[in-house]
Design a protein around this motif. Structure first.
Motif, PDB file in Angstrom:
ATOM      1  N   SER A  71       0.816  -1.216   0.000  1.00 23.18           N
ATOM      2  CA  SER A  71       0.000   0.000   0.000  1.00 23.18           C
ATOM      3  C   SER A  71       0.848   1.264   0.000  1.00 23.18           C
ATOM      4  O   SER A  71       0.305   2.368  -0.195  1.00 23.18           O
ATOM      5  N   THR A  99      -8.981   3.731   0.401  1.00 27.61           N
ATOM      6  CA  THR A  99      -8.965   2.793  -0.731  1.00 27.61           C
ATOM      7  C   THR A  99      -8.567   3.481  -2.028  1.00 27.61           C
ATOM      8  O   THR A  99      -8.372   2.801  -3.035  1.00 27.61           O
ATOM      9  N   LYS A 121     -10.333   5.225  -3.958  1.00 37.14           N
ATOM     10  CA  LYS A 121     -11.384   5.056  -4.967  1.00 37.14           C
ATOM     11  C   LYS A 121     -12.160   6.360  -5.123  1.00 37.14           C
ATOM     12  O   LYS A 121     -12.552   6.989  -4.144  1.00 37.14           O
TER      13      LYS A 121
END
Length: 583
Positions: A411, A528, A530
């Motif tokens: 990540s 995330t 997104k």
């Protein structure tokens, strides 16, 4: 035999016969003499010629017997003229006219009678070992030759029987067959019986805690057998000394006289356990005071195993350095690659358990902690460079200063790409710049980040925000909606229901990859990464703006007029924008 003795006595009592009546006298006393054949008779040594003894047994002629037949096993013959001896008469007269006599056979006959009596009464007999044959030895039992199997010489295997050869020894007859002339004897049975008697008497007088002197009789891998004077006791290797003894031969020699203490005694099995270290002071007494926790000492490595190394702090006191406490950085390495036997090392006492006689030691605690050193040299937020040592499914491991590793999680590889995609750009040996995110000295973990070296597209004043209308490029057409790219770095998704206000137009297939569309950002998830967009929301927002700007249906304008004017205005602005970009 009685008849022969009577005849000899009569002959000696009578006056000397003349040549004329000698044969008659013999016939009168012995008859033909054939009745004496095969029996033992008495005779007198009349002379010794060379290696033969001339013996008169009162027959027509004398007999000759080799001197060796009068010798005992291992001893020369002691015979002189005038001696009376028992001999065996084989024949009254041979081809030379001499009586055929044998001292060996006479002794054998006498011996067999005595041996049979001893065998029936289960009595011991005395014999002399005088020869070696296949599988054992030959024993002279007062004239009879017996076989002594090698396994019956002693209670334990004997390599050299020379010390007991030629000397009288007691034997037990195991088997006799006079017809075949076979006798099997055992010296071991006699020794075992004698030892059993002595053992019973000695064991009866033994007490636990008693101190005795004994002789080391045998040494094995697990200890030594000590002869206490007819009974053996086991001195286990762990009871020889308080210090570590890897093999009993390191401390003991066969034949050595040692002082031992009876530590366990089982009268039923007659097993005796002995100890030598029990006669010395226990070095573990007061161990906690001598070796306090966190104190450092110098010791010697005595033994290395798969799980660590034993270090002797003093004779009889050892501690274990577990493999996990040997090095700050060398993990999953055999202890033998870190230390060697007999090496002097500095260790720290980690734990002391007097009841279990255990001391836990640490080797790495006497060295600088590389994680602490790293934290001081590279605080959080600093930038460094390291070599890719390993690539795993959850990130990269970089080799850093002082042989420590830092991890870049998936990540933390890229702001815009998924970790599984971004990690494919790296390979072992690459030099990678990263930022220190966290240093956990206790857990020995260093967290690094690569993406932190660049600006976060979702952060800052020029970053996209919720409710912004942006122009994006379609990168993929899916059944569930459209995947789009915003600018150069950001990606987003427009769900199928968000493609239009009109349900009939909510069809992804009416769009094409590479097509540019305007959509409104409806949600941003920083974790995330997104971004959700909506064409439908943009259209609704534009309708509201148009109504607000050009009137409403309440004022008499139709919706078509309002939207037409708004669309015309929007078209003009778009044309001006395109002209400006071309210019």
């Amino acid at each position: 035999m009685a008849r022969a003795r009577t005849a000899v006595a009569a002959e000696r009592a009578a006056p000397p016969p003349t040549d004329e009546n000698f044969a008659e006298l013999l016939d009168e006393i012995y008859g033909s003499g054939s009745g004496l054949e095969g029996s033992v008779i008495k005779g007198t040594v009349v002379s010794i010629e060379n290696d033969f003894a001339i013996i008169d047994v009162g027959l027509k002629s004398e007999g000759r017997v080799p001197l060796r037949e009068f010798s005992q096993a291992g001893r020369p013959a002691e015979l002189k003229v005038g001696d009376t001896v028992d001999v065996y008469l084989d024949r009254v007269e041979n081809a030379q006219g001499e009586a055929v006599l044998s001292r060996d056979k006479a002794r054998r006959e006498e011996a067999w009678e005595k041996l049979e009596h001893a065998f029936q009464g289960n009595q011991r007999v005395e014999g002399i070992i005088f020869g070696r044959v296949k599988g054992g030895f030959t024993v002279d039992l007062s004239g009879a030759v017996a076989f002594l199997p090698g396994s019956q010489v002693d209670v334990r295997p004997v390599r050299d029987v020379t010390p007991i050869m030629g000397t009288p020894q007691p034997f037990q007859i195991l088997k006799m067959d006079r017809r075949r002339g076979n006798i099997v004897v055992s010296r071991r049975a006699v020794l075992e019986e004698s030892r059993a008697e002595a053992r019973n008497e000695l064991v009866a007088n033994l007490r636990e805690g008693q101190v005795l002197e004994g002789v080391v009789k045998n040494i094995t891998d697990y200890g030594a057998f000590v002869d206490l004077g007819g009974v053996d006791g086991l001195l286990h290797v762990t009871d020889i000394a308080w210090r570590r003894v890897n093999h009993p031969s390191e401390a003991l020699n066969i034949g050595q006289t040692v002082k031992v203490q009876v530590i366990r005694l089982n009268p039923e099995t007659q097993r005796i356990s002995l100890g030598m270290k029990q006669l010395e002071a226990d070095p573990w007494d007061g161990i906690e005071a001598k070796y306090p926790v966190n104190a450092k000492f110098t010791g010697r490595v005595t033994n290395i195993t798969d799980y660590g190394a034993f270090v002797e702090l003093e004779p009889g006191v050892e501690g274990l350095v577990h493999v996990s406490e040997m090095s700050w950085t060398k993990k999953n390495v055999h202890p033998g690659k870190i230390v060697s036997t007999s090496q002097e090392v500095e260790v720290m006492v980690l734990e002391v358990d007097p009841s279990k006689r255990r001391i836990s030691l640490g080797l790495k605690q006497c060295l600088a902690n590389p994680w602490e050193s790293f934290a001081e040299a590279h605080p959080v937020g600093s930038t460094l460079e390291g070599e890719v040592k390993n690539i795993t499914e959850f990130g990269l491991f970089l080799g850093l200063d002082n042989n420590v590793d830092g991890m870049v999680h998936l990540s933390d590889l890229s702001w815009t790409e998924q970790g599984e995609v971004a990690i494919q750009k790296f390979k072992k040996g690459d030099m990678v710049r990263a930022q220190v995110l966290d240093v956990d000295v206790e857990k020995e973990r260093i967290s690094l980040g690569v993406k932190q070296l660049e600006k976060d597209p979702l952060a800052g004043s020029d970053a996209v925000k919720r409710n912004d209308v942006v122009t994006c490029t379609i990168t993929a057409v899916q059944d569930a909606g459209l995947e789009v790219k915003i600018g150069d770095d950001l990606t987003g998704f427009i769900r199928k229901v968000e493609l239009s206000r009109d349900r009939a137009e909510q069809r992804p297939e009416r769009f094409a990859v590479g097509e540019k569309i305007d959509a409104k950002i409806t949600a941003i998830d920083p974790k995330t990464r997104k971004i959700s967009l909506s064409i439908k929301a943009r259209e609704i927002a534009e309708e509201k703006d148009a109504v607000a700007q050009y009137g409403s249906t309440d004022s008499g304008a139709s919706l078509g007029d309002i939207l037409g004017a708004a669309l015309h205005r929007a078209r003009k602005e778009a044309e001006k924008k395109d002209e400006g970009e071309e210019g």
